[in-house]
Design a protein around this motif. Structure first.
Motif, mmCIF file in Angstrom:
data_model
loop_
_atom_site.group_PDB
_atom_site.id
_atom_site.type_symbol
_atom_site.label_atom_id
_atom_site.label_comp_id
_atom_site.label_asym_id
_atom_site.label_seq_id
_atom_site.Cartn_x
_atom_site.Cartn_y
_atom_site.Cartn_z
ATOM 1 N N GLY A 1 17.043 2.404 3.102
ATOM 2 C CA GLY A 1 17.534 1.058 2.810
ATOM 3 C C GLY A 1 18.096 0.932 1.410
ATOM 4 N N ASN A 2 17.478 1.600 0.420
ATOM 5 C CA ASN A 2 17.983 1.545 -0.955
ATOM 6 C C ASN A 2 19.370 2.167 -1.067
ATOM 7 O OD1 ASN A 2 14.742 2.176 -1.216
ATOM 8 N ND2 ASN A 2 15.420 0.577 -2.603
ATOM 9 N N VAL A 3 19.565 3.298 -0.393
ATOM 10 C CA VAL A 3 20.850 3.990 -0.473
ATOM 11 C C VAL A 3 21.946 3.186 0.213
ATOM 12 C CG1 VAL A 3 22.100 6.062 0.250
ATOM 13 C CG2 VAL A 3 19.799 6.264 -0.688
ATOM 14 N N VAL A 4 21.654 2.636 1.387
ATOM 15 C CA VAL A 4 22.672 1.897 2.136
ATOM 16 C C VAL A 4 23.023 0.586 1.443
ATOM 17 C CG1 VAL A 4 23.176 0.729 4.315
ATOM 18 C CG2 VAL A 4 22.058 2.964 4.329
ATOM 19 N N SER A 5 22.025 -0.136 0.949
ATOM 20 C CA SER A 5 22.292 -1.446 0.350
ATOM 21 C C SER A 5 22.669 -1.365 -1.129
ATOM 22 C CB SER A 5 21.062 -2.344 0.504
ATOM 23 O OG SER A 5 19.944 -1.773 -0.170
ATOM 24 N N GLY A 6 22.105 -0.413 -1.857
ATOM 25 C CA GLY A 6 22.349 -0.330 -3.300
ATOM 26 C C GLY A 6 23.354 0.723 -3.699
ATOM 27 N N GLY A 7 23.306 1.895 -3.069
ATOM 28 C CA GLY A 7 24.250 2.960 -3.361
ATOM 29 C C GLY A 7 24.194 3.427 -4.798
ATOM 30 N N GLU A 8 25.352 3.552 -5.409
ATOM 31 C CA GLU A 8 25.448 4.097 -6.766
ATOM 32 C C GLU A 8 24.768 3.196 -7.789
ATOM 33 O OE1 GLU A 8 29.055 5.279 -9.759
ATOM 34 O OE2 GLU A 8 29.231 5.905 -7.666
ATOM 35 N N ILE B 1 12.174 9.548 -16.450
ATOM 36 C CA ILE B 1 11.711 10.277 -17.636
ATOM 37 C C ILE B 1 11.793 11.786 -17.423
ATOM 38 C CG2 ILE B 1 10.194 8.420 -18.395
ATOM 39 C CD1 ILE B 1 7.865 9.953 -17.124
ATOM 40 N N THR B 2 12.339 12.219 -16.272
ATOM 41 C CA THR B 2 12.489 13.646 -15.975
ATOM 42 C C THR B 2 13.955 13.973 -15.775
ATOM 43 O OG1 THR B 2 12.199 13.276 -13.596
ATOM 44 C CG2 THR B 2 10.222 13.729 -14.898
ATOM 45 N N ASP B 3 14.271 15.269 -15.814
ATOM 46 C CA ASP B 3 15.647 15.716 -15.644
ATOM 47 C C ASP B 3 16.055 15.830 -14.181
ATOM 48 O OD1 ASP B 3 16.106 15.877 -18.358
ATOM 49 O OD2 ASP B 3 15.437 17.956 -18.505
ATOM 50 N N VAL B 4 15.085 15.811 -13.283
ATOM 51 C CA VAL B 4 15.371 15.909 -11.847
ATOM 52 C C VAL B 4 14.472 14.909 -11.122
ATOM 53 C CG1 VAL B 4 15.505 17.408 -9.829
ATOM 54 C CG2 VAL B 4 15.854 18.377 -12.099
ATOM 55 N N PHE B 5 15.059 14.136 -10.221
ATOM 56 C CA PHE B 5 14.258 13.290 -9.349
ATOM 57 C C PHE B 5 14.712 13.502 -7.919
ATOM 58 C CE2 PHE B 5 17.868 10.474 -10.228
ATOM 59 C CZ PHE B 5 18.132 9.931 -8.977
ATOM 60 N N ALA B 6 13.897 13.057 -6.976
ATOM 61 C CA ALA B 6 14.205 13.254 -5.560
ATOM 62 C C ALA B 6 14.049 11.944 -4.807
ATOM 63 C CB ALA B 6 13.296 14.325 -4.959
ATOM 64 N N TYR B 7 14.844 11.791 -3.779
ATOM 65 C CA TYR B 7 14.720 10.655 -2.865
ATOM 66 C C TYR B 7 14.769 11.193 -1.444
ATOM 67 C CZ TYR B 7 19.801 10.922 -2.167
ATOM 68 O OH TYR B 7 21.060 11.340 -1.859
ATOM 69 N N SER B 8 14.347 10.392 -0.500
ATOM 70 C CA SER B 8 14.264 10.850 0.888
ATOM 71 C C SER B 8 14.976 9.881 1.804
ATOM 72 C CB SER B 8 12.799 10.982 1.314
ATOM 73 O OG SER B 8 12.703 11.380 2.668
ATOM 74 N N LEU B 9 15.832 10.412 2.656
ATOM 75 C CA LEU B 9 16.530 9.623 3.662
ATOM 76 C C LEU B 9 15.894 9.914 5.015
ATOM 77 C CD1 LEU B 9 20.245 10.055 2.536
ATOM 78 C CD2 LEU B 9 18.784 8.072 2.221
ATOM 79 N N ALA B 10 14.884 9.128 5.349
ATOM 80 C CA ALA B 10 14.183 9.278 6.630
ATOM 81 C C ALA B 10 13.704 10.714 6.845
ATOM 82 C CB ALA B 10 15.076 8.829 7.779
ATOM 83 N N ALA C 1 0.831 -1.207 0.000
ATOM 84 C CA ALA C 1 0.000 0.000 0.000
ATOM 85 C C ALA C 1 0.867 1.260 0.000
ATOM 86 C CB ALA C 1 -0.925 -0.021 1.212
ATOM 87 N N THR C 2 1.957 1.240 0.771
ATOM 88 C CA THR C 2 2.877 2.383 0.783
ATOM 89 C C THR C 2 3.486 2.615 -0.588
ATOM 90 O OG1 THR C 2 3.421 1.929 3.098
ATOM 91 C CG2 THR C 2 4.941 3.327 1.868
ATOM 92 N N ARG C 3 3.849 1.521 -1.253
ATOM 93 C CA ARG C 3 4.446 1.643 -2.587
ATOM 94 C C ARG C 3 3.457 2.244 -3.587
ATOM 95 N NH1 ARG C 3 9.519 1.260 -5.159
ATOM 96 N NH2 ARG C 3 9.166 0.718 -7.327
ATOM 97 N N VAL C 4 2.194 1.809 -3.528
ATOM 98 C CA VAL C 4 1.180 2.317 -4.460
ATOM 99 C C VAL C 4 0.909 3.796 -4.207
ATOM 100 C CG1 VAL C 4 -1.230 2.126 -5.152
ATOM 101 C CG2 VAL C 4 0.130 0.064 -4.792
ATOM 102 N N ILE C 5 0.771 4.172 -2.952
ATOM 103 C CA ILE C 5 0.466 5.569 -2.624
ATOM 104 C C ILE C 5 1.636 6.478 -2.978
ATOM 105 C CG2 ILE C 5 -0.023 7.148 -0.724
ATOM 106 C CD1 ILE C 5 -1.524 4.857 0.634
ATOM 107 N N TYR D 1 8.625 4.433 -2.789
ATOM 108 C CA TYR D 1 9.356 3.717 -1.744
ATOM 109 C C TYR D 1 8.423 2.716 -1.085
ATOM 110 C CZ TYR D 1 7.067 7.400 0.985
ATOM 111 O OH TYR D 1 6.139 8.258 1.527
ATOM 112 N N TRP D 2 8.995 1.777 -0.344
ATOM 113 C CA TRP D 2 8.234 0.693 0.272
ATOM 114 C C TRP D 2 7.968 0.922 1.763
ATOM 115 C CZ3 TRP D 2 6.183 -3.292 -2.510
ATOM 116 C CH2 TRP D 2 6.685 -3.496 -3.803
ATOM 117 N N VAL D 3 8.969 1.458 2.466
ATOM 118 C CA VAL D 3 8.892 1.540 3.923
ATOM 119 C C VAL D 3 8.623 2.986 4.338
ATOM 120 C CG1 VAL D 3 10.070 1.064 6.097
ATOM 121 C CG2 VAL D 3 10.526 -0.359 4.093
ATOM 122 N N PRO D 4 7.512 3.272 4.966
ATOM 123 C CA PRO D 4 7.274 4.639 5.434
ATOM 124 C C PRO D 4 8.237 5.003 6.556
ATOM 125 C CG PRO D 4 5.588 3.161 6.269
ATOM 126 C CD PRO D 4 6.411 2.365 5.306
ATOM 127 N N GLY D 5 8.507 6.275 6.681
ATOM 128 C CA GLY D 5 9.449 6.727 7.701
ATOM 129 C C GLY D 5 10.874 6.665 7.203
#
Length: 681
Positions: A108-115, A126-135, A75-79, A99-103
């Motif tokens: 987890g993606n950054v720590v386990s996957g990184g670059e 498909i955009t020139d800018v994207f954003a991610y969130s670290l907690a 549900a978190t992923r869909v929303i 993202y999958w895990v709220p909060g």
């Protein structure tokens, strides 16, 4: 290790709660085996087990927990995947990727996957800018070179992130926390002083002139071909030199040799010759810190069981102690030694430690603001580390790719077409009038004279129109091997205008809104742009002439405008020094790949080293090995192998080789002799 860099970013680029919780959780994890033993020994877990209801048996509860977690995360992923930032009046905010895990969100993606994870996001975006969130800390990543350049121009709305201003100086270089407020207030003045005294203007030219003088004196003896370690030069003693063809050829570890040699060229003009001469482990300790940079930046104590952390902690301790003693020995602004009189006598005969250096000017600023000496040592350590961690890997990768793509130059060969020349031959040709290598006549046939090299004016090192092919190689090295860490925080809302393209006409182009309080990952953006096939053909391949352009007169120029490498404060000095070093090495030395040693040879060398008679037994083994190579043709069969990479520290983030690269040095034949006027001198 890539994991330590990812973990550092995941912890210190996220919100304050994660940073506060990180070290206590590390201590809890390390002490958990002992806590478990105590709980088992005294049955302290019994009240907890009795409090669990009887019907909550494991076979019943685990499937329910598993299904609940799957449903919740789905549900978190869909929303989070819904486009909640729709365009409004031609403007749109940067949307977070799903993202999958709220909060925790993308922690987890950054720590386990990184670059690797960021590259997958880049390839599907498909955009020139994207954003991610670290907690909760929102980070913007720019994938367009034009938008990145536009964002860099808006320095008035950008603040340097705390990850640079405090966490790296405080954790990696142990800047005292008691001096944090004073250091942050003084940081702009320190940056201005460094630009004035080291990285720009006349002082930069003076430093380069001093370094060129050292290069001209020592580069002919980069390899001295001495079998005795007592007679070897400092950079030879640590690079595992082996004579493989009498006094004509020597095998060594390339990165270690370059690191030790360039430290002897770079550091003395900045800090003083006496410090470098008295501290023999300087280059080795700097390399040790660079290899474990992010382990130190995490703030972990040295007893945490991470490979390399204890050695890096002791290396840092030695560096800080020696720098502290050296800074204390520098006379203050009010000292008689600084005014030119000592006990009524003129101070013309002052020692090397008292001679003016950029450190002397920087120390004057420290005195004016009464900065503690421990904080001064940490600041100076960060300075020399940032220069060395950029210049040494840059020189290593550039030399490796130049020589690995070139056959041995043929003496006297003349070619009018650049296509017929190898990369090494093109560099030799374009730099020989500036870095002039000559062969003096021998006094006796049995004792040939070493070659000489003379560098012309240092002004050409700062001229982007000089040495276009070599500059293209250096820029290509920066593109492929740099992974800067630079991150800035927005103090005001920033609006970037998308450029029109064939798929998006000007009428439909939108303006992108970057929210106040969010971050822009300039370093990560530059890395993703540099390795993207949308911006560079064969982006993962090293192309020596990628940044060359040809005008209508068939002249070749270095195209600085095509560069997407993020500039660093140390870049003018580092690139100039690497340009001079590579020019000199290409004029004087042939570098060949070393044949791979067999397991038997490695075991025999280890046994010889353990026997205490390493020198004699090793010489005998090298003679046997030389005969074997000549008989089997292994010398001709040896091939170049470009090693994998590991993360390096510093603002430039230059990557380090993941494996040891052994090469063989020979003096280059066919050098011109001295002219008559030079012989008379």
């Amino acid at each position: 290790m890539a994991f330590t860099r990812n973990l550092f970013l995941g912890v210190y680029a996220s919100n304050g709660f994660i940073r506060w919780l990180f070290l206590p959780l590390c201590y809890l994890l390390l002490t958990s085996p002992f806590l478990y033993i105590i709980l088992r020994r005294y049955s302290l877990y019994t009240p907890f087990l009795e409090a669990i209801p009887k019907h909550w048996t494991t076979p019943d509860i685990l499937p329910q927990v598993f299904v609940s977690l799957i449903a919740f995360c789905l549900a978190t992923r869909v929303i989070s995947g819904k486009n909640l930032c729709s365009a409004n009046g031609g403007q749109r905010r940067v949307q977070l990727i799903p993202y999958w895990v709220p909060g925790l969100r993308h922690l987890g993606n950054v720590v386990s996957g990184g670059e690797r994870w960021f590259k997958r996001v880049r390839d599907t975006s498909i955009t020139d800018v994207f954003a991610y969130s670290l907690a909760g800390a929102k980070h913007n990543v720019i994938l367009s070179p034009q938008l990145l350049e536009e964002a860099l121009k808006n320095q008035e709305v950008l603040d340097e992130a705390e990850i640079h201003t405090w966490f790296v100086p405080g954790n990696t270089f142990l800047l005292p926390s008691a001096a944090k407020k004073q250091y942050l207030q003084l940081r702009p003045a320190i940056s201005e002083a460094l630009q004035k005294e080291i990285f720009q203007g006349e002082h930069l030219k003076e430093l380069l002139s001093s370094s060129l003088e050292v290069l001209s004196q020592t580069l002919p003896d980069l390899i001295s071909f001495n079998s005795s370690i007592v007679d070897q030069l400092p950079w030879e003693r640590v690079s595992d030199i082996e004579l493989t063809d009498g006094t004509e050829e020597a095998e060594c570890e390339l990165y270690t040799l370059i690191n030790e040699y360039l430290c002897a060229v770079i550091i003395p003009p900045i800090i003083g010759e006496q410090f470098s001469e008295s501290y023999q482990l300087l280059a080795t300790d700097l390399a040790t810190i660079n290899q474990s940079f992010y382990l130190l930046a995490l703030g972990l104590p040295r007893w945490v069981p991470f490979p390399g952390l204890p050695g890096a902690s002791f290396a840092r301790k030695r560096l800080l102690q020696n720098l502290t003693d050296h800074i204390r020995s520098i006379p203050g602004p009010a000292s008689p030694k600084m005014t030119g009189e000592v006990d009524g006598h003129d101070s013309d005969s002052e020692t090397d430690a008292e001679s003016p250096t950029p450190l002397s000017a920087l120390n004057k600023l420290f005195y004016e603001h009464n900065l503690p000496v421990q904080a001064r040592a940490a600041i100076v350590l960060e300075l020399i580390h940032s220069i060395v961690s950029e210049a040494v890997p840059l020189a290593f990768w550039t030399l490796l790719h130049i020589y690995s793509s070139s056959s041995r130059p043929i003496p006297g060969r003349k070619s009018t077409s650049d296509e017929e020349l190898s990369p090494l031959e093109q560099i030799i040709r374009e730099t020989k009038s500036w870095a002039e290598g000559v062969q003096p006549p021998s006094i006796h046939p049995a004792f040939p004279s070493p070659p000489r090299i003379t560098f012309k004016s240092s002004t050409q090192l700062s001229d982007s129109n000089s040495f276009p092919y070599l500059r293209s190689c250096i820029e290509e090295t920066c593109r492929l091997y740099s992974a800067p860490l630079r991150t800035s925080r927005l103090r005001k809302t920033l609006i970037l205008a998308e450029l029109s393209s064939t798929t998006k006409p000007a009428a439909s182009s939108e303006k992108i809104i970057l929210d106040v309080g969010s971050y822009i990952d300039f370093g990560l953006s530059a890395t993703l742009i540099n390795t993207s096939v949308a911006n560079h053909l064969d982006a993962e391949k090293y192309k020596h002439d990628r940044f060359l352009v040809h005008d209508g007169n068939s002249a070749t120029h270095f195209n600085a405008l095509a560069s997407t490498t993020l500039p660093t404060p140390t870049a003018p000095l580092s690139i100039a020094l690497v340009t001079a070093f590579v020019s000199g090495v290409s004029q004087l030395w042939d570098i060949l790949p070393a044949p791979k040693k067999s397991l038997w040879e490695q075991a025999a060398e280890a046994a010889a080293a353990a026997s205490g008679e390493d020198t004699q037994e090793r010489a005998e083994m090298m003679q046997l090995r030389e005969k074997k190579e000549i008989k089997s043709g292994e010398r001709e069969k040896a091939v170049w192998r470009v090693p994998g990479t590991r993360d390096g520290g510093g603002m430039s983030g230059m990557r380090l080789p993941a494996e040891v690269v052994r090469v063989r040095f020979r003096r280059r034949e066919g050098l011109p002799g001295l002219r008559r006027d030079e012989l008379k001198k």
